[in-house]
Every structure is written in structure tokens, then in C-alpha cells.
Design a protein around this motif. Structure first.
Motif, PDB file in Angstrom:
ATOM      1  N   LYS A   8       0.829  -1.207   0.000  1.00 40.92           N
ATOM      2  CA  LYS A   8       0.000   0.000   0.000  1.00 40.92           C
ATOM      3  C   LYS A   8       0.860   1.253   0.000  1.00 40.92           C
ATOM      4  CE  LYS A   8      -3.623   2.424   2.555  1.00 40.92           C
ATOM      5  NZ  LYS A   8      -4.424   2.470   3.800  1.00 40.92           N
TER       6      LYS A   8
ATOM      7  N   PRO B 114     -10.533   3.325  -0.985  1.00 43.02           N
ATOM      8  CA  PRO B 114     -10.895   1.907  -0.905  1.00 43.02           C
ATOM      9  C   PRO B 114     -12.318   1.661  -1.386  1.00 43.02           C
ATOM     10  CG  PRO B 114     -11.047   2.916   1.258  1.00 43.02           C
ATOM     11  CD  PRO B 114     -10.474   3.964   0.344  1.00 43.02           C
TER      12      PRO B 114
ATOM     13  N   ALA C  19      -6.298  -2.182   2.701  1.00 39.32           N
ATOM     14  CA  ALA C  19      -6.734  -1.152   1.755  1.00 39.32           C
ATOM     15  C   ALA C  19      -7.723  -0.183   2.376  1.00 39.32           C
ATOM     16  CB  ALA C  19      -7.354  -1.803   0.518  1.00 39.32           C
TER      17      ALA C  19
ATOM     18  N   VAL D  41     -11.068  -1.173   3.150  1.00 43.86           N
ATOM     19  CA  VAL D  41     -12.440  -1.515   2.759  1.00 43.86           C
ATOM     20  C   VAL D  41     -13.366  -1.416   3.978  1.00 43.86           C
ATOM     21  CG1 VAL D  41     -13.934  -3.394   1.960  1.00 43.86           C
ATOM     22  CG2 VAL D  41     -11.742  -2.978   0.835  1.00 43.86           C
TER      23      VAL D  41
ATOM     24  N   VAL E 274      -3.472  -5.245  -2.484  1.00 41.08           N
ATOM     25  CA  VAL E 274      -4.184  -4.095  -1.941  1.00 41.08           C
ATOM     26  C   VAL E 274      -4.845  -3.299  -3.066  1.00 41.08           C
ATOM     27  CG1 VAL E 274      -3.838  -1.859  -0.805  1.00 41.08           C
ATOM     28  CG2 VAL E 274      -2.772  -3.904   0.130  1.00 41.08           C
TER      29      VAL E 274
ATOM     30  N   PHE F  91      -8.442  -3.785  -4.111  1.00 43.04           N
ATOM     31  CA  PHE F  91      -9.512  -3.338  -3.227  1.00 43.04           C
ATOM     32  C   PHE F  91      -9.544  -1.821  -3.130  1.00 43.04           C
ATOM     33  CE2 PHE F  91      -8.247  -7.607  -1.928  1.00 43.04           C
ATOM     34  CZ  PHE F  91      -9.464  -8.256  -2.001  1.00 43.04           C
ATOM     35  N   GLN F  92      -8.890  -1.172  -4.082  1.00 47.73           N
ATOM     36  CA  GLN F  92      -8.895   0.281  -4.176  1.00 47.73           C
ATOM     37  C   GLN F  92      -9.325   0.702  -5.573  1.00 47.73           C
ATOM     38  OE1 GLN F  92      -4.680   0.790  -3.392  1.00 47.73           O
ATOM     39  NE2 GLN F  92      -5.089   1.614  -1.367  1.00 47.73           N
TER      40      GLN F  92
END
Length: 453
Positions: free
Chosen positions: A106, A129, A158, A160, A407, A410-411
Motif C-alpha cells: 500500500k 478503498p 486497503a 475496505v 491491496v 480493493f482500491q
């Protein structure tokens, strides 16, 4: 005697034989595709009721409501607290290593950034996210707590907001466990405590004991009980893979995974037993898994073959390993290590072991692989469980254009543009000229209105 093919790149028909080894079709059986489409449509129309019906039919698990199939945070914690000390320690250590790796990931490529031009115009990228994701975890006898860690932890890192896990817990004798199905049960089904404990350690927010195409549909479309997610990740059977393919566009997905693969690129310096067992490590997944050895040393290849023959009878899953090696495995003698690297790039394997005394000599030549394991002590199995990098990897040659789960999956990224008054004088004429060239007058005039007259 194991009927494991040995190929030589020097042979005139090598390319033809090589392509036969690599061949695998991602096409799903037409009957599965049709059935999955029916299930998805039914869940979209009837929501909770359809999910309950299919869970009773396929998993033998009956419930009055979908809420009754939700696992509480307390149940997940109880599963962790009930683990033997050694398992709890291993799970915690693996989770910490996976988390640490993805935090570095990240920092490296998952942060927002911006800069200003000389005229004061701000340009940049805003990284945010996803709000909610769903992770699919195989259940029953095929239980993979490591998959929980590998899917949930990068989502958590991330940022979420909500992670929803679905995991089938089929009743023994149901369709999902190889039985005849029907009847159902009020039992909780076959819950794997290590999977539930992994969900607790990885920070899963909600978990439902549902599976199959119906679980994918519930996550993709949302029901009265299961919230709609933005993305679905995680492995599953042919029905799950087909369902993920069908709902892509409604939601994001990670990938459509094919059979597991390992390619060992060896220079002959690693103990042959180690390499034989590494080939077994993927072959034991299922009959369609692929294990290939590339090596320029014919004598070493013979030693690995002998090790395979000697070690195979002692493996609990020897029948699966045998079918995999005979069906899709190969020992390939190359002219050199350089040629072995070229062939590896053609294969673009999921797992690539560089089993060499000089792994960093060959690593720069390797362009396409899901994960690269450097050196004799780096077994692929360490990556599966606890090394840190994600074990959800591209298969079937897709490592040529795709990457491990991370990561970044999820972004999402939004472009930032703030044009100053001075910047508008520079950019306006450029945009107007191009817009007029495309015949889009409103575009052009929107830019020209901001020019000083």
C-alpha cells in the motif's frame, strides 16, 4: 512405473509436444453455464428465499431465514479461542506476515498523490478503498483458511469498509460433499473451525454459511439479508467460477482461475527429492493441476524422476498426483538455463521456482509469472501459507497481463484536476482545437468561454 513424459527442446517435434502439455480450455461446460444462469436469475428475483432453497438443496442445510445462516463475530472468536495453541500461533504469525507485506504494498503504490504545474494547475490521483467486498471461501472438506487470510487481509489493509465472507458448510451426504442431496438438515453442517478462526484474525465483518452460484448471486445483487458488494474475490468450483464470470460488470471480480500450476527451473544443484516434492505440491491439488520441470542437465532430470517414483507411493493423495503428472506434467531438458528462462516466459506460470545456486542471475530474464520463488530453500508451499505475498495468482498463461491479488484490487483511483485561471489560457486553445477536429463544438466552446478576450 509412472508415465511421466520427458521432452527435449532439441527434438524436432518439441513445439507440438509442448503445446499439447500446455493445452487447457477455460470454457465451462454448457450445462453448468445454463444452470448457473438459472440460479443467478432466481436469486436476483427471489433474494433470500432462493438462497435458502439452493442451500437446502445443494448443501443439505435447512434454515428458517438467511439470518440464521450468518455467523456472529462471537462465533468466529470462539473458533479462534478453541484452536490448539500451535494452530492459533501459526495462524496469527501467518496473518501478521501477510498483513506486513500488504502494508508495504500500500505504501509503495496505494497512496494518493498530486503536483502543481508552473501555472498553478493541480493534477493528481486520489486513491480510495472500495466500500464493501465479498470473499468466497470453499467449505466442507475443501477448507482453506489460508485463502481467508489472502483475500481478507489486503482488503482490510486497503481500508475496505465492510468485508463479507461466504463459506458453504454442507451437511455430510449432501450434493456439495459428494452425496445424493435432498432431505436437508437442521445441523450447522461441516464447519471448519480453522476457517472461522482465520476470518476472525483477518478482520472479516460478516460471514454467511452459504456457497455456490447462489452465494455469488447474493453478493452481486444483494438480498434482504446479504448486502450487495462492489467486488467478489476468492476461489471456488466450476459453478462459482461461472457465476463470477456472469456477474462481472454488475460487480468487479478478481480473476477466473484455472488449475493450479508450478514450474521449477533447476540448474541441478538442489536435492532431487526437494524438487520432486515441490512438483507434488501442486499436483496434489487436483488431476488437472500442472507440474513442469525445466533443466539443462539430463542426469539431474533422471534423478528427479527416480525421486518421484520413490516418493509417490508414500503420498496420501498419490492417485491425484499420479493423474496430474501423467495428464499434464512434464520433465523438459533444455539446451541451457537461458533457454529454460525463455520457455518459462512462454508458459507464464502461476508459481515459478528458480531452484538454482544463482537465482539472482536468472531472475532478470524472467518476465511472466504470478510469483517467483528464488533459491533452493524457497518452496512454493511457504508462499501458499506464510511468506507474506498473496497466494491468489494468475493461472493459464494470464500472468502475461495480470498480477497477484493485492491491496490495489480493493482500491480505486480517481483523477484530480484543478485548472488555474492561467492554466485555462494554456489548455483551452489546445482542447478547443482538438474538439473542433472531432466535431464537438460544445466541448470546444466550454474551453473557449474560459479564455480571456
Amino acid at each position: 512405473m509412472l508415465n511421466l513424459r520427458t521432452l527435449r527442446t532439441a527434438d524436432a517435434d518439441f513445439d507440438a509436444q509442448f503445446q499439447r502439455v500446455l493445452h487447457w480450455s477455460a470454457e465451462t461446460d454448457a450445462a453448468i453455464e445454463s444452470r448457473v444462469a438459472e440460479i443467478l436469475a432466481d436469486v436476483r428475483a427471489r433474494g433470500d428465499a432462493a438462497v435458502l432453497d439452493y442451500t437446502a438443496r445443494f448443501d443439505g442445510l435447512r434454515a428458517e431465514s438467511l439470518q440464521a445462516l450468518e455467523l456472529t463475530r462471537g462465533e468466529l472468536k470462539a473458533a479462534f479461542d478453541g484452536l490448539p495453541a500451535e494452530q492459533a500461533r501459526a495462524l496469527t504469525q501467518a496473518a501478521e506476515r501477510v498483513r506486513r507485506y500488504h502494508e508495504r504494498q500500500k505504501q509503495a503504490n496505494g497512496e494518493s498523490w498530486s503536483y502543481r504545474d508552473e501555472d498553478g494547475t493541480l493534477l493528481g490521483q486520489k486513491v480510495t478503498p472500495l466500500d464493501r467486498v465479498g470473499i468466497y471461501v470453499p467449505g466442507g472438506k475443501a477448507a482453506y483458511p489460508s485463502s481467508v487470510l489472502m483475500n481478507a487481509i489486503p482488503a482490510q489493509v486497503a481500508g475496505v469498509g465492510e468485508i463479507i465472507m461466504v463459506v458453504p458448510t454442507p451437511v455430510r451426504g449432501s450434493v456439495a460433499t459428494g452425496g445424493t442431496g435432498g432431505g436437508g438438515s437442521s445441523d450447522k453442517g461441516e464447519r471448519n473451525e480453522l476457517v472461522l478462526a482465520a476470518a476472525y484474525v483477518a478482520g472479516v465483518h460478516r460471514a454467511f454459511t452459504i456457497g455456490g452460484a447462489q452465494a455469488v448471486a447474493a453478493l452481486a445483487y444483494g438480498t434482504a439479508t446479504v448486502p450487495r458488494v462492489d467486488k467478489i474475490t476468492g476461489p471456488g468450483n466450476a459453478y462459482v467460477a461461472s457465476a463470477k464470470k456472469h456477474v462481472f460488470g454488475q460487480v468487479g471480480i478478481d480473476m477466473i482461475a484455472g488449475p493450479s500450476e508450478i514450474l521449477v527451473l533447476a540448474d541441478g544443484t538442489t536435492p532431487p527429492d526437494w524438487v520432486a516434492m515441490d512438483l507434488f505440491s501442486q499436483a496434489e491439488h487436483d488431476e488437472m493441476a500442472q507440474s513442469i520441470l525445466l533443466c539443462p542437465d539430463a542426469g539431474y532430470i533422471a534423478q528427479v524422476r527416480e525421486a518421484i517414483e520413490r516418493l509417490l507411493p508414500g503420498m496420501p493423495r498419490r492417485d491425484v498426483i499420479r493423474a496430474s503428472l501423467e495428464g499434464r506434467g512434464a520433465l523438459i531438458q533444455t539446451k541451457s538455463m537461458e533457454e529454460a528462462c525463455e520457455i518459462s516466459n512462454r508458459i507464464a506460470p502461476e508459481h515459478l521456482e528458480v531452484s538454482s545456486s544463482e537465482p539472482h542471475r536468472w531472475e532478470p530474464l524472467l518476465r511472466h509469472a504470478g510469483a517467483i520463488f528464488l533459491g533452493a530453500y524457497t518452496s512454493e508451499s511457504l508462499g501458499d501459507y506464510c511468506a507474506g505475498p498473496n497466494h491468489v495468482l494468475p493461472t493459464s498463461g494470464t500472468a502475461r497481463f495480470s498480477s497477484p491479488l493485492g491491496v490495489y484490487d480493493f482500491q480505486k483511483r480517481s483523477s484530480l484536476i484543478e485548472v488555474s485561471e492561467a492554466g485555462a489560457q494554456v489548455l483551452g486553445p489546445i482542447a478547443a482545437t482538438l474538439a473542433y477536429g472531432e466535431g464537438l463544438q460544445a466541448h470546444a466552446q466550454a474551453a473557449e468561454f474560459r479564455l480571456k478576450r
